[in-house]
Design a protein around this motif. Sequence first.
Motif, PDB file in Angstrom:
ATOM      1  N   LEU A  66       0.822  -1.207   0.000  1.00 45.07           N
ATOM      2  CA  LEU A  66       0.000   0.000   0.000  1.00 45.07           C
ATOM      3  C   LEU A  66       0.861   1.265   0.000  1.00 45.07           C
ATOM      4  O   LEU A  66       0.635   2.176  -0.800  1.00 45.07           O
ATOM      5  CB  LEU A  66      -0.928   0.007   1.213  1.00 45.07           C
ATOM      6  CG  LEU A  66      -1.752   1.285   1.427  1.00 45.07           C
ATOM      7  CD1 LEU A  66      -2.756   1.450   0.304  1.00 45.07           C
ATOM      8  CD2 LEU A  66      -2.434   1.257   2.765  1.00 45.07           C
ATOM      9  N   VAL A  67       1.862   1.315   0.852  1.00 45.73           N
ATOM     10  CA  VAL A  67       2.723   2.506   0.935  1.00 45.73           C
ATOM     11  C   VAL A  67       3.504   2.688  -0.369  1.00 45.73           C
ATOM     12  O   VAL A  67       3.630   3.811  -0.875  1.00 45.73           O
ATOM     13  CB  VAL A  67       3.667   2.405   2.156  1.00 45.73           C
ATOM     14  CG1 VAL A  67       4.731   3.483   2.122  1.00 45.73           C
ATOM     15  CG2 VAL A  67       2.857   2.492   3.436  1.00 45.73           C
ATOM     16  N   VAL A  68       4.002   1.594  -0.943  1.00 47.00           N
ATOM     17  CA  VAL A  68       4.737   1.692  -2.214  1.00 47.00           C
ATOM     18  C   VAL A  68       3.814   2.195  -3.320  1.00 47.00           C
ATOM     19  O   VAL A  68       4.199   3.074  -4.109  1.00 47.00           O
ATOM     20  CB  VAL A  68       5.372   0.330  -2.578  1.00 47.00           C
ATOM     21  CG1 VAL A  68       5.882   0.322  -4.008  1.00 47.00           C
ATOM     22  CG2 VAL A  68       6.499   0.004  -1.616  1.00 47.00           C
ATOM     23  N   LEU A  69       2.597   1.680  -3.385  1.00 43.28           N
ATOM     24  CA  LEU A  69       1.657   2.135  -4.410  1.00 43.28           C
ATOM     25  C   LEU A  69       1.316   3.610  -4.236  1.00 43.28           C
ATOM     26  O   LEU A  69       1.248   4.363  -5.215  1.00 43.28           O
ATOM     27  CB  LEU A  69       0.382   1.300  -4.369  1.00 43.28           C
ATOM     28  CG  LEU A  69       0.462  -0.072  -5.005  1.00 43.28           C
ATOM     29  CD1 LEU A  69      -0.842  -0.834  -4.782  1.00 43.28           C
ATOM     30  CD2 LEU A  69       0.752   0.037  -6.487  1.00 43.28           C
ATOM     31  N   ILE A  70       1.093   4.022  -3.014  1.00 41.95           N
ATOM     32  CA  ILE A  70       0.784   5.440  -2.764  1.00 41.95           C
ATOM     33  C   ILE A  70       1.954   6.300  -3.196  1.00 41.95           C
ATOM     34  O   ILE A  70       1.771   7.343  -3.841  1.00 41.95           O
ATOM     35  CB  ILE A  70       0.439   5.667  -1.279  1.00 41.95           C
ATOM     36  CG1 ILE A  70      -0.917   5.055  -0.961  1.00 41.95           C
ATOM     37  CG2 ILE A  70       0.450   7.152  -0.940  1.00 41.95           C
ATOM     38  CD1 ILE A  70      -1.246   5.049   0.515  1.00 41.95           C
ATOM     39  N   THR A  71       3.165   5.884  -2.880  1.00 40.28           N
ATOM     40  CA  THR A  71       4.347   6.648  -3.256  1.00 40.28           C
ATOM     41  C   THR A  71       4.502   6.721  -4.768  1.00 40.28           C
ATOM     42  O   THR A  71       4.743   7.798  -5.330  1.00 40.28           O
ATOM     43  CB  THR A  71       5.606   6.017  -2.624  1.00 40.28           C
ATOM     44  OG1 THR A  71       5.407   5.939  -1.210  1.00 40.28           O
ATOM     45  CG2 THR A  71       6.842   6.833  -2.923  1.00 40.28           C
ATOM     46  N   LEU A  72       4.354   5.579  -5.438  1.00 40.97           N
ATOM     47  CA  LEU A  72       4.496   5.561  -6.895  1.00 40.97           C
ATOM     48  C   LEU A  72       3.403   6.361  -7.591  1.00 40.97           C
ATOM     49  O   LEU A  72       3.673   7.104  -8.537  1.00 40.97           O
ATOM     50  CB  LEU A  72       4.503   4.120  -7.409  1.00 40.97           C
ATOM     51  CG  LEU A  72       5.720   3.282  -7.051  1.00 40.97           C
ATOM     52  CD1 LEU A  72       5.543   1.851  -7.539  1.00 40.97           C
ATOM     53  CD2 LEU A  72       6.980   3.899  -7.637  1.00 40.97           C
ATOM     54  N   LEU A  73       2.170   6.205  -7.126  1.00 39.19           N
ATOM     55  CA  LEU A  73       1.074   6.947  -7.748  1.00 39.19           C
ATOM     56  C   LEU A  73       1.194   8.439  -7.473  1.00 39.19           C
ATOM     57  O   LEU A  73       0.861   9.264  -8.320  1.00 39.19           O
ATOM     58  CB  LEU A  73      -0.274   6.412  -7.268  1.00 39.19           C
ATOM     59  CG  LEU A  73      -0.631   5.006  -7.752  1.00 39.19           C
ATOM     60  CD1 LEU A  73      -1.915   4.531  -7.099  1.00 39.19           C
ATOM     61  CD2 LEU A  73      -0.747   4.961  -9.263  1.00 39.19           C
ATOM     62  N   GLY A  74       1.682   8.783  -6.285  1.00 34.10           N
ATOM     63  CA  GLY A  74       1.902  10.198  -5.979  1.00 34.10           C
ATOM     64  C   GLY A  74       2.998  10.788  -6.859  1.00 34.10           C
ATOM     65  O   GLY A  74       2.896  11.914  -7.337  1.00 34.10           O
ATOM     66  N   ALA A  75       4.067  10.015  -7.096  1.00 37.35           N
ATOM     67  CA  ALA A  75       5.160  10.485  -7.950  1.00 37.35           C
ATOM     68  C   ALA A  75       4.717  10.596  -9.403  1.00 37.35           C
ATOM     69  O   ALA A  75       5.203  11.444 -10.147  1.00 37.35           O
ATOM     70  CB  ALA A  75       6.358   9.547  -7.838  1.00 37.35           C
ATOM     71  N   ALA A  76       3.771   9.730  -9.815  1.00 40.90           N
ATOM     72  CA  ALA A  76       3.279   9.768 -11.197  1.00 40.90           C
ATOM     73  C   ALA A  76       2.204  10.834 -11.377  1.00 40.90           C
ATOM     74  O   ALA A  76       1.721  11.046 -12.478  1.00 40.90           O
ATOM     75  CB  ALA A  76       2.734   8.399 -11.590  1.00 40.90           C
ATOM     76  N   GLY A  77       1.822  11.495 -10.310  1.00 32.56           N
ATOM     77  CA  GLY A  77       0.818  12.554 -10.397  1.00 32.56           C
ATOM     78  C   GLY A  77      -0.599  12.032 -10.517  1.00 32.56           C
ATOM     79  O   GLY A  77      -1.466  12.698 -11.066  1.00 32.56           O
ATOM     80  N   VAL A  78      -0.863  10.847 -10.010  1.00 31.95           N
ATOM     81  CA  VAL A  78      -2.188  10.248 -10.098  1.00 31.95           C
ATOM     82  C   VAL A  78      -2.905  10.410  -8.771  1.00 31.95           C
ATOM     83  O   VAL A  78      -3.347   9.458  -8.167  1.00 31.95           O
ATOM     84  CB  VAL A  78      -2.087   8.749 -10.479  1.00 31.95           C
ATOM     85  CG1 VAL A  78      -3.460   8.173 -10.740  1.00 31.95           C
ATOM     86  CG2 VAL A  78      -1.210   8.566 -11.689  1.00 31.95           C
ATOM     87  N   THR A  79      -2.999  11.614  -8.279  1.00 34.49           N
ATOM     88  CA  THR A  79      -3.724  11.867  -7.037  1.00 34.49           C
ATOM     89  C   THR A  79      -4.892  12.778  -7.338  1.00 34.49           C
ATOM     90  O   THR A  79      -4.972  13.387  -8.388  1.00 34.49           O
ATOM     91  CB  THR A  79      -2.807  12.526  -5.989  1.00 34.49           C
ATOM     92  OG1 THR A  79      -2.273  13.715  -6.548  1.00 34.49           O
ATOM     93  CG2 THR A  79      -1.682  11.582  -5.596  1.00 34.49           C
TER      94      THR A  79
END
Length: 135
Positions: A53-66
Amino acid sequence: MGKAFADMLPYTLGLIVSPFPVVAVIALLISANGRAKALLFEVTWLVMSWVVLVVLITLLGAAGVTGHAKATWVAWLDLTIGVLLLLMAFAGIRRATRRKEGRAPEVPRWIAAMDTMTPSKIVLAPLRHRAHLGR
């Protein structure tokens, strides 16, 4: 980040209560030294779920998918994953209907091996399961 965490929480909870850990814990509980093995497996499963979960949140946040607006590629990825899951479900149904009547399904090797599992194998089991999901 809090919004992303809240958005991913239902998916993580679905992963945590998926059939794999339930079946694994039941099989571990009836094996030799089952209580300790099942507890070790569950702790590992929960820790790995939160790490994913934390890795996905970090990756999605870095990809601008928030936020609420999803990128087009995210929608296509969701659709592709959904279609793949449906195909896997249909394949499982076909396999079950082809089974000869009166013949019991084969026991998976990982369930048959529960009595001989060491603590290191139990800790690695959730990792191997997640690796199979990625294929």
